[in-house]
Enzyme design. Structure first.
Site, PDB file in Angstrom:
ATOM      1  N   LYS A   1       1.165  -0.969  -0.220  1.00 34.08           N
ATOM      2  CA  LYS A   1      -0.157  -0.039  -0.187  1.00 34.08           C
ATOM      3  C   LYS A   1       0.840   1.160   0.267  1.00 34.08           C
ATOM      4  O   LYS A   1       0.977   2.418  -0.998  1.00 34.08           O
ATOM      5  CB  LYS A   1      -0.734   0.067   1.476  1.00 34.08           C
ATOM      6  CG  LYS A   1      -1.923   0.765   1.051  1.00 34.08           C
ATOM      7  CD  LYS A   1      -2.541   0.998   2.210  1.00 34.08           C
ATOM      8  CE  LYS A   1      -3.994   2.030   2.498  1.00 34.08           C
ATOM      9  NZ  LYS A   1      -4.632   1.758   3.650  1.00 34.08           N
TER      10      LYS A   1
ATOM     11  N   GLU B   1      10.497  -4.967   4.181  1.00 34.46           N
ATOM     12  CA  GLU B   1      10.233  -6.080   4.020  1.00 34.46           C
ATOM     13  C   GLU B   1      10.686  -6.411   2.580  1.00 34.46           C
ATOM     14  O   GLU B   1      11.443  -7.317   2.137  1.00 34.46           O
ATOM     15  CB  GLU B   1       9.480  -6.937   5.061  1.00 34.46           C
ATOM     16  CG  GLU B   1       9.644  -7.339   6.701  1.00 34.46           C
ATOM     17  CD  GLU B   1       8.963  -6.070   7.177  1.00 34.46           C
ATOM     18  OE1 GLU B   1       8.490  -5.242   6.701  1.00 34.46           O
ATOM     19  OE2 GLU B   1       9.029  -6.478   7.788  1.00 34.46           O
TER      20      GLU B   1
ATOM     21  N   GLY C   1      -5.376  -1.795   5.412  1.00 29.82           N
ATOM     22  CA  GLY C   1      -3.926  -2.639   4.487  1.00 29.82           C
ATOM     23  C   GLY C   1      -5.361  -4.547   4.889  1.00 29.82           C
ATOM     24  O   GLY C   1      -4.653  -5.329   4.065  1.00 29.82           O
ATOM     25  N   ARG C   2      -5.528  -4.590   5.850  1.00 24.43           N
ATOM     26  CA  ARG C   2      -6.507  -6.373   5.856  1.00 24.43           C
ATOM     27  C   ARG C   2      -7.463  -5.804   5.784  1.00 24.43           C
ATOM     28  O   ARG C   2      -7.809  -7.597   5.748  1.00 24.43           O
ATOM     29  CB  ARG C   2      -6.769  -6.606   7.918  1.00 24.43           C
ATOM     30  CG  ARG C   2      -6.524  -5.126   8.908  1.00 24.43           C
ATOM     31  CD  ARG C   2      -6.534  -5.394   9.896  1.00 24.43           C
ATOM     32  NE  ARG C   2      -6.583  -4.520  10.941  1.00 24.43           N
ATOM     33  CZ  ARG C   2      -6.236  -3.170  11.376  1.00 24.43           C
ATOM     34  NH1 ARG C   2      -5.105  -2.624  10.174  1.00 24.43           N
ATOM     35  NH2 ARG C   2      -6.132  -2.230  11.658  1.00 24.43           N
TER      36      ARG C   2
ATOM     37  N   GLU D   1      -5.585  -7.517  15.296  1.00 25.74           N
ATOM     38  CA  GLU D   1      -5.091  -5.850  14.404  1.00 25.74           C
ATOM     39  C   GLU D   1      -6.080  -4.593  14.712  1.00 25.74           C
ATOM     40  O   GLU D   1      -5.871  -3.530  15.223  1.00 25.74           O
ATOM     41  CB  GLU D   1      -4.349  -5.931  13.236  1.00 25.74           C
ATOM     42  CG  GLU D   1      -3.135  -4.851  12.886  1.00 25.74           C
ATOM     43  CD  GLU D   1      -2.779  -5.041  11.349  1.00 25.74           C
ATOM     44  OE1 GLU D   1      -2.013  -5.861  11.607  1.00 25.74           O
ATOM     45  OE2 GLU D   1      -2.858  -4.484  10.526  1.00 25.74           O
TER      46      GLU D   1
ATOM     47  N   HIS E   1      -4.866 -34.545  17.257  1.00 26.66           N
ATOM     48  CA  HIS E   1      -3.210 -34.581  17.168  1.00 26.66           C
ATOM     49  C   HIS E   1      -1.857 -34.277  18.320  1.00 26.66           C
ATOM     50  O   HIS E   1      -0.854 -34.351  17.957  1.00 26.66           O
ATOM     51  CB  HIS E   1      -2.739 -35.918  16.022  1.00 26.66           C
ATOM     52  CG  HIS E   1      -3.690 -36.687  15.388  1.00 26.66           C
ATOM     53  ND1 HIS E   1      -3.334 -37.705  15.877  1.00 26.66           N
ATOM     54  CD2 HIS E   1      -4.281 -36.496  14.486  1.00 26.66           C
ATOM     55  CE1 HIS E   1      -4.520 -37.995  15.044  1.00 26.66           C
ATOM     56  NE2 HIS E   1      -5.159 -37.277  14.052  1.00 26.66           N
TER      57      HIS E   1
ATOM     58  N   LYS F   1       7.415  -0.756  12.350  1.00 25.42           N
ATOM     59  CA  LYS F   1       8.421  -0.307  10.967  1.00 25.42           C
ATOM     60  C   LYS F   1       9.157   0.787  11.714  1.00 25.42           C
ATOM     61  O   LYS F   1      10.237   1.001  10.815  1.00 25.42           O
ATOM     62  CB  LYS F   1       7.174  -0.176  10.453  1.00 25.42           C
ATOM     63  CG  LYS F   1       5.951  -0.325   9.568  1.00 25.42           C
ATOM     64  CD  LYS F   1       5.325   0.038   8.640  1.00 25.42           C
ATOM     65  CE  LYS F   1       4.457  -1.223   7.758  1.00 25.42           C
ATOM     66  NZ  LYS F   1       3.206  -0.617   6.700  1.00 25.42           N
TER      67      LYS F   1
HETATM   68  C1  G6Q Z   1      -2.729  -3.938   7.890  1.00 23.29           C
HETATM   69  C2  G6Q Z   1      -1.405  -3.510   8.171  1.00 23.29           C
HETATM   70  C3  G6Q Z   1       0.334  -4.276   8.198  1.00 23.29           C
HETATM   71  C4  G6Q Z   1       0.221  -3.336   6.482  1.00 23.29           C
HETATM   72  C5  G6Q Z   1       1.476  -3.838   6.649  1.00 23.29           C
HETATM   73  C6  G6Q Z   1       1.917  -3.929   4.546  1.00 23.29           C
HETATM   74  O1  G6Q Z   1      -4.395  -3.715   8.135  1.00 23.29           O
HETATM   75  O2  G6Q Z   1      -1.726  -1.805   8.027  1.00 23.29           O
HETATM   76  O3  G6Q Z   1      -0.278  -5.740   8.295  1.00 23.29           O
HETATM   77  O4  G6Q Z   1      -0.882  -4.551   5.427  1.00 23.29           O
HETATM   78  O5  G6Q Z   1       2.554  -3.887   7.197  1.00 23.29           O
HETATM   79  O6  G6Q Z   1       1.836  -2.569   4.458  1.00 23.29           O
HETATM   80  P1  G6Q Z   1       1.930  -2.193   3.605  1.00 23.29           P
HETATM   81  O7  G6Q Z   1       1.405  -3.231   1.864  1.00 23.29           O
HETATM   82  O8  G6Q Z   1       2.249  -0.404   3.013  1.00 23.29           O
HETATM   83  O9  G6Q Z   1       4.026  -2.511   2.443  1.00 23.29           O
END
Ligand code: G6Q
Length: 545
Positions: free
Chosen positions: A207, A213, A267-268, A353, A384, A512
């Site tokens: 986003k 990462e 994001g989620r 979250e 198990h 972050k």
């Molecule tokens: C989701 C969070 C988090 C985010 C990641 C990736 O709701 O905000 O999981 O999606 O940190 O972020 P970017 O899409 O900006 O790389």
């Protein structure tokens, strides 16, 4: 007007008193006393069945729970969400993921209809998916794309990854979709080990397009590709999904090959946007649209069904009953479906979250236990492993079973056994087994009395462990879309009642920031002055290699 704390409302107080009255009841007695219990405490939607009769409630509990829905202002908050209000008040953002699966009607954001933009991106995805599938889109060397690698993390990974596995039965032949999220080079390196640059397409999904990462993995992937094919190959092997088209271009991806989404998509909650591109490539655009249609059907249900028949509402209220009134600090999610094996992980993010917050919408401390820890594993594997604790560990573990009437991979002899295990577990957790039953069972097996006396206490099961079972007809894109939307709305209802903003994530943002401070110290470029002795010691030890 000051907003009441949820635990100060009459609805909350009435439930607290009711919880005291019902505490001595055991589920096995409740079932014995009422042969209609299942009929009274189960709900149908489309061809789904939600059986919550094994929850520790009586029919009298329900109206008390329904009062919480109104006390939390769920209908009002829903209306504000649909109107495009900035209900994510700490980030000043609207929350309109429902627009991404909206079908035709307009949805306004800052007075402008978002639907034309949503449709345009879907059409661009459609053209791209078709071009990859029919071989129109070729790699720089003229070869067809056989492997897609999605590079993203958190919300830009978990949804499409989970759904790609869940819909394995619908995968397009001839195209493999892989996911890389972890900064640990082992993730990218092991995925790339089996791939050929000429036939590989990377989707950089972020986003913000600044996440450490993802950017590190994206740079390493570009290096891997250009080492063999040269810098010009990037145009045919990299596409991006982002709200930040400036950074996309700076990375070297042609804006023509970028798929946009918007800051009103969290994001989620972004699976439904172009973040779903790797999934659309895996299952085809027609099936991806079925996923959206399933989510939209659940939206319609959530926004129109009265609380008495509202599936997300009911799941939320049961969770609140278990955690706020019975004291459960966790919930186990137990899908009896290998294809849904990643669902617990996906919902960990969605639920924890969203509602794992310490202050309410007014900035006051949250002292009413929000967001229990969610954990789980696909059945029967968990049986198990950790089910022992659920049966005899002495903790309250509300369980949520999910099963499908039809198998997505119908190998003879498998599915009936899978369902038998699922239903047997919820039955055993509900009933338990008394000492007298154990003794009778052992005596019937002609076990000597002295052995019975010694071993019987170990074989007693207290039962009364609450559970819900959600039975789907089958796992297909429509039902998966509806299932995910069910949980999104469940989380939203809980947030209304707990008076929490579920759409920000300051803990993620904090993470972050943190590492960037230590990185130059680990690289030996700056001194570790001002750090605590543990962090200093860890950095020193990591550098002694
Ligand atoms: C989701 C969070 C988090 C985010 C990641 C990736 O709701 O905000 O999981 O999606 O940190 O972020 P970017 O899409 O900006 O790389």
């Amino acid at each position: 007007m000051a907003v009441s704390r949820p635990d100060e409302t009459p609805a909350w107080r009435a439930l607290a008193a009711h919880a005291g009255e019902t505490a001595p009841l055991h589920l096995r007695d409740l079932f014995a006393a009422d042969p209609q219990r299942f009929a009274r405490l189960s709900l149908a939607w489309n061809d789904w069945l939600l059986d919550f009769s094994k929850q520790r409630i009586t029919p009298a509990t329900l109206p008390l729970l329904h009062a919480l829905w109104y006390a939390g202002g769920v209908p009002e908050w829903s209306a504000r969400m649909r109107a495009g209000e900035a209900i994510n008040h700490t980030e000043g953002r609207a929350v309109l993921h429902i627009a991404l699966r909206n079908g035709k009607p307009a949805l306004l954001h800052n007075g402008r209809d978002v639907m034309p933009g949503v449709r345009a991106v879907l059409e661009k995805m459609e053209r791209f998916v078709a071009a990859i599938h029919d071989g129109h889109w070729r790699g720089a060397g003229g070869e067809r794309i056989s492997d897609v690698v999605n590079i993203g993390i958190g919300g830009s990974d978990l949804g499409p990854r989970m759904a790609t596995q869940a819909l394995a039965a619908c995968h397009h032949p001839g195209l493999r979709v892989h996911y890389v999220a972890n900064l640990d080079g082992a993730d990218l390196a092991t995925v790339l080990a089996g791939l050929q640059p000429r036939r590989t397409l990377f989707i950089i999904a972020s986003k913000t397009f600044t996440t450490q990462e993802t950017m590190q993995n994206a740079h390493s992937a570009r290096e891997w590709l250009t080492r063999e094919l040269g810098a010009t190959a990037v145009a045919k092997h990299f596409v991006a999904v982002s709200t930040n088209l400036v950074e996309v271009e700076r990375f070297g991806i042609d804006p023509e090959n970028a798929f946009e989404f918007w800051d009103w998509v969290g994001g989620r909650y972004s699976l439904w946007s172009a973040i779903g591109l790797p999934l659309a490539l895996a299952i085809g655009m027609a099936r991806f649209r079925e996923l959206l249609a399933g989510a939209h059907a659940m939206d319609e249900h959530f926004f129109t069904a009265p609380v008495e028949r509202n599936l997300p509402g009911l799941l939320a209220l049961l969770e609140i009953w278990n955690s706020n009134f019975l004291g459960a600090d966790n919930r186990a999610l137990l899908p009896y479906s290998q294809s849904l094996a990643l669902l617990p992980r996906y919902l960990q993010q969605l639920e924890m979250e969203s509602n794992g917050k310490q202050v309410d919408r007014e900035g006051r401390p949250v002292t009413w236990a929000a967001a229990p820890v969610l954990w789980g594993e696909a059945g029967t594997n968990g049986q198990h492993a950790f089910y022992q604790l659920i049966h005899q560990g002495g903790r309250l573990v509300p369980c949520e079973f999910i099963a499908c009437c039809e198998a997505d991979f119908p190998l003879p002899g498998h599915h009936e056994k899978l369902l038998a295990n699922c239903f047997a577990q919820s039955e055993a957790l509900m009933r338990g087994k008394t000492l007298a039953e154990v003794q009778a069972e052992m005596a019937a097996a002609r076990i000597p009395e002295v052995v019975v006396d010694r071993l019987a206490p170990y074989k007693v099961f207290p039962g009364n462990q609450p559970s819900t079972t959600l039975l789907l007809p089958r796992l297909d894109p429509f039902n998966l879309g509806a299932l995910i939307a069910l949980y999104e709305h469940k989380v939203f209802v809980e947030s209304c009642i707990w008076n929490i903003n579920p759409f920000d994530q300051w803990g993620v943002e904090y993470g972050k920031q943190l590492a960037s401070r230590l990185l130059p110290m680990i690289e030996g470029r700056t001194a570790t002055d001002g750090l605590d002795s543990s962090t200093t010691g860890l950095i020193a030890a990591s550098r002694r290699r």
